[in-house]
Design a protein around this motif. Structure first.
Motif, PDB file in Angstrom:
ATOM      1  N   TYR A   1       0.822  -1.212   0.000  1.00  0.00           N
ATOM      2  CA  TYR A   1       0.000   0.000   0.000  1.00  0.00           C
ATOM      3  C   TYR A   1       0.854   1.259   0.000  1.00  0.00           C
ATOM      4  CZ  TYR A   1      -4.707  -1.959   0.589  1.00  0.00           C
ATOM      5  OH  TYR A   1      -5.921  -2.580   0.391  1.00  0.00           O
ATOM      6  N   ARG A   2       1.989   1.186   0.649  1.00  0.00           N
ATOM      7  CA  ARG A   2       2.872   2.351   0.717  1.00  0.00           C
ATOM      8  C   ARG A   2       3.337   2.781  -0.671  1.00  0.00           C
ATOM      9  NH1 ARG A   2       8.631   2.506   4.029  1.00  0.00           N
ATOM     10  NH2 ARG A   2       9.082   4.730   3.727  1.00  0.00           N
ATOM     11  N   LEU A   3       3.522   1.812  -1.560  1.00  0.00           N
ATOM     12  CA  LEU A   3       3.924   2.146  -2.929  1.00  0.00           C
ATOM     13  C   LEU A   3       2.909   3.050  -3.613  1.00  0.00           C
ATOM     14  CD1 LEU A   3       5.248  -1.292  -4.239  1.00  0.00           C
ATOM     15  CD2 LEU A   3       6.617   0.750  -3.788  1.00  0.00           C
ATOM     16  N   PHE A   4       1.642   2.939  -3.210  1.00  0.00           N
ATOM     17  CA  PHE A   4       0.570   3.704  -3.830  1.00  0.00           C
ATOM     18  C   PHE A   4       0.059   4.827  -2.919  1.00  0.00           C
ATOM     19  CE2 PHE A   4       0.528  -0.616  -5.522  1.00  0.00           C
ATOM     20  CZ  PHE A   4       0.606  -0.376  -6.885  1.00  0.00           C
ATOM     21  N   ASN A   5       0.868   5.149  -1.888  1.00  0.00           N
ATOM     22  CA  ASN A   5       0.507   6.210  -0.946  1.00  0.00           C
ATOM     23  C   ASN A   5      -0.850   5.966  -0.296  1.00  0.00           C
ATOM     24  OD1 ASN A   5       2.882   7.800  -1.367  1.00  0.00           O
ATOM     25  ND2 ASN A   5       2.006   8.486  -3.318  1.00  0.00           N
ATOM     26  N   GLN A   6      -1.121   4.698  -0.003  1.00  0.00           N
ATOM     27  CA  GLN A   6      -2.349   4.318   0.676  1.00  0.00           C
ATOM     28  C   GLN A   6      -2.005   3.726   2.047  1.00  0.00           C
ATOM     29  OE1 GLN A   6      -5.483   4.824  -0.617  1.00  0.00           O
ATOM     30  NE2 GLN A   6      -4.483   5.835  -2.337  1.00  0.00           N
ATOM     31  N   LEU A   7      -2.937   3.883   2.977  1.00  0.00           N
ATOM     32  CA  LEU A   7      -2.736   3.322   4.308  1.00  0.00           C
ATOM     33  C   LEU A   7      -3.541   2.047   4.507  1.00  0.00           C
ATOM     34  CD1 LEU A   7      -1.495   3.505   7.125  1.00  0.00           C
ATOM     35  CD2 LEU A   7      -3.424   4.950   7.814  1.00  0.00           C
ATOM     36  N   GLY A   8      -4.806   2.069   4.119  1.00  0.00           N
ATOM     37  CA  GLY A   8      -5.653   0.898   4.296  1.00  0.00           C
ATOM     38  C   GLY A   8      -6.204   0.804   5.706  1.00  0.00           C
ATOM     39  N   ALA A   9      -7.157  -0.089   5.894  1.00  0.00           N
ATOM     40  CA  ALA A   9      -7.827  -0.207   7.184  1.00  0.00           C
ATOM     41  C   ALA A   9      -7.534  -1.524   7.895  1.00  0.00           C
ATOM     42  CB  ALA A   9      -9.332  -0.067   6.994  1.00  0.00           C
ATOM     43  N   ASN A  10      -7.323  -2.597   7.130  1.00  0.00           N
ATOM     44  CA  ASN A  10      -7.161  -3.920   7.744  1.00  0.00           C
ATOM     45  C   ASN A  10      -5.697  -4.179   8.083  1.00  0.00           C
ATOM     46  OD1 ASN A  10      -9.902  -4.353   7.354  1.00  0.00           O
ATOM     47  ND2 ASN A  10      -9.589  -5.356   5.379  1.00  0.00           N
ATOM     48  N   VAL A  11      -5.268  -3.634   9.221  1.00  0.00           N
ATOM     49  CA  VAL A  11      -3.886  -3.855   9.645  1.00  0.00           C
ATOM     50  C   VAL A  11      -3.750  -5.226  10.293  1.00  0.00           C
ATOM     51  CG1 VAL A  11      -3.475  -1.392   9.959  1.00  0.00           C
ATOM     52  CG2 VAL A  11      -4.281  -2.758  11.887  1.00  0.00           C
ATOM     53  N   PRO A  12      -2.551  -5.827  10.261  1.00  0.00           N
ATOM     54  CA  PRO A  12      -2.368  -7.165  10.840  1.00  0.00           C
ATOM     55  C   PRO A  12      -2.699  -7.201  12.329  1.00  0.00           C
ATOM     56  CG  PRO A  12      -0.545  -6.619   9.396  1.00  0.00           C
ATOM     57  CD  PRO A  12      -1.348  -5.364   9.544  1.00  0.00           C
ATOM     58  N   GLN A  13      -3.364  -8.266  12.747  1.00  0.00           N
ATOM     59  CA  GLN A  13      -3.694  -8.486  14.152  1.00  0.00           C
ATOM     60  C   GLN A  13      -2.731  -9.497  14.761  1.00  0.00           C
ATOM     61  OE1 GLN A  13      -7.832  -9.453  14.859  1.00  0.00           O
ATOM     62  NE2 GLN A  13      -8.478  -8.368  12.999  1.00  0.00           N
ATOM     63  N   VAL A  14      -2.464  -9.332  16.029  1.00  0.00           N
ATOM     64  CA  VAL A  14      -1.664 -10.308  16.762  1.00  0.00           C
ATOM     65  C   VAL A  14      -2.599 -11.369  17.340  1.00  0.00           C
ATOM     66  CG1 VAL A  14      -0.072 -10.699  18.674  1.00  0.00           C
ATOM     67  CG2 VAL A  14       0.075  -8.583  17.329  1.00  0.00           C
ATOM     68  N   ARG A  15      -2.435 -12.586  16.881  1.00  0.00           N
ATOM     69  CA  ARG A  15      -3.254 -13.704  17.362  1.00  0.00           C
ATOM     70  C   ARG A  15      -2.367 -14.568  18.252  1.00  0.00           C
ATOM     71  NH1 ARG A  15      -4.396 -12.189  12.218  1.00  0.00           N
ATOM     72  NH2 ARG A  15      -6.615 -11.862  11.715  1.00  0.00           N
ATOM     73  N   LYS A  16      -2.350 -14.253  19.531  1.00  0.00           N
ATOM     74  CA  LYS A  16      -1.355 -14.801  20.451  1.00  0.00           C
ATOM     75  C   LYS A  16      -1.411 -16.319  20.571  1.00  0.00           C
ATOM     76  CE  LYS A  16      -2.731 -12.067  23.750  1.00  0.00           C
ATOM     77  NZ  LYS A  16      -2.851 -11.419  25.072  1.00  0.00           N
ATOM     78  N   THR A  17      -2.594 -16.861  20.679  1.00  0.00           N
ATOM     79  CA  THR A  17      -2.712 -18.309  20.860  1.00  0.00           C
ATOM     80  C   THR A  17      -2.236 -19.059  19.624  1.00  0.00           C
ATOM     81  OG1 THR A  17      -4.583 -18.016  22.368  1.00  0.00           O
ATOM     82  CG2 THR A  17      -4.300 -20.193  21.376  1.00  0.00           C
ATOM     83  N   GLU A  18      -2.672 -18.596  18.445  1.00  0.00           N
ATOM     84  CA  GLU A  18      -2.239 -19.228  17.199  1.00  0.00           C
ATOM     85  C   GLU A  18      -0.730 -19.130  17.040  1.00  0.00           C
ATOM     86  OE1 GLU A  18      -4.327 -17.836  13.782  1.00  0.00           O
ATOM     87  OE2 GLU A  18      -6.281 -17.909  14.770  1.00  0.00           O
ATOM     88  N   ALA A  19      -0.180 -17.962  17.359  1.00  0.00           N
ATOM     89  CA  ALA A  19       1.261 -17.755  17.210  1.00  0.00           C
ATOM     90  C   ALA A  19       2.041 -18.698  18.122  1.00  0.00           C
ATOM     91  CB  ALA A  19       1.612 -16.307  17.519  1.00  0.00           C
TER      92      ALA A  19
END
Length: 206
Positions: free
Chosen positions: A60-78
Motif C-alpha cells: 500500500y505504501r507504494l501507492f501512498n495508501q494506508l488501508g484499514a485492515n492492519v495485521p492483528q496479533v493472534r497470540k494463541t495461534e502464534a
C-alpha cells in the motif's frame, strides 16, 4: 527507549517506550537454520495463515495508501505455531526458514532465492482462502508466518508434525527464476537477478 528528532527547528519526541531485547544460547551453531533456499527439489511451505491484512503494508505504501485492515496479533495461534516449529526443528527437518514481514509472501520468496542463487515454482491455488485477493495473497503482512523448505524425503514426517499449520506451496528450482502461479494463471515469472536489483534499489510506481 526514548528518541528525539529535530528538523527545521521543530523537536519531535517519541514517548518513552519499553524495549525488550532477547538472546538465547545455541548449543551448536552448525544447527542454525538460515533463510536461503538450499537445494533444487526441496519443498516449499508457508507456515501460518494469511488474512486480508494489507493495511499499513509496503504494498500500500507504494501507492501512498494506508488501508484499514492492519495485521492483528493472534497470540494463541502464534504460540502454537512456534512450539510446533521448535519441535520440527529439533528433528532437523527444516532446511531453510524465513519470516514473512515487510512485503509479504512475494518478497519473502524472492529473499529466500537470493542467497543460494536458486529459484522456485509456486502455486497459490494449493491452500489459500479463496476469498482473499491476489494482492492479499502476495503482499499481506499477517503476523506469525514463515516460509520454510524441506527435503522431499522428510515430507511425510514434516506434514504429520506440523498438521494444518503447514501449507505446501511448491518446489525449489535449479534455474534462478521465481515463478508464481494461481492455478493456470501465471502472475510472476522473473529472474532472481532482476528481483535482487529491485530489492537493492527500490521500486518506483508510475
Amino acid at each position: 527507549m526514548k528518541n528525539d528528532f529535530k528538523a527545521d527547528g521543530v523537536k519531535i519526541s517519541v514517548p518513552p517506550t519499553i524495549l525488550y531485547s532477547m538472546a538465547a544460547k545455541i548449543p551448536d551453531v552448525r544447527h542454525v537454520v538460515t533463510s536461503e533456499f538450499k537445494a533444487a527439489g526441496d519443498l516449499v511451505y508457508q507456515l501460518g495463515a494469511t488474512y486480508n491484512e494489507l493495511g499499513a503494508s509496503e504494498f500500500y505504501r507504494l501507492f501512498n495508501q494506508l488501508g484499514a485492515n492492519v495485521p492483528q496479533v493472534r497470540k494463541t495461534e502464534a504460540r502454537n505455531l512456534y512450539l510446533k516449529v521448535m519441535q520440527v526443528n529439533c528433528h532437523r527437518l527444516i532446511e531453510s526458514s524465513h519470516d514473512l514481514s515487510d512485503g509479504g509472501l512475494a518478497v519473502t520468496l524472492a529473499e529466500c532465492a537470493f542467497g543460494g542463487n536458486l529459484g522456485a515454482r509456486i502455486d497459490l491455488e494449493n491452500f489459500f482462502d479463496k476469498s482473499l485477493s491476489l494482492n492479499a495473497l502476495l503482499f499481506a503482512e499477517s503476523h506469525s508466518r514463515f516460509v520454510v523448505t524441506v527435503k522431499p524425503a522428510n515430507r511425510m514426517l514434516f506434514e504429520q508434525m506440523m498438521g494444518s499449520y503447514a501449507h505446501f506451496l511448491g518446489m525449489v528450482t535449479k534455474e534462478p527464476q521465481l515463478q508464481i502461479w494461481q492455478g493456470n494463471r501465471e502472475v510472476v515469472n522473473l529472474p532472481v537477478v532482476q528481483l535482487l536489483e529491485a530489492w537493492n534499489n527500490g521500486l518506483n510506481v508510475v
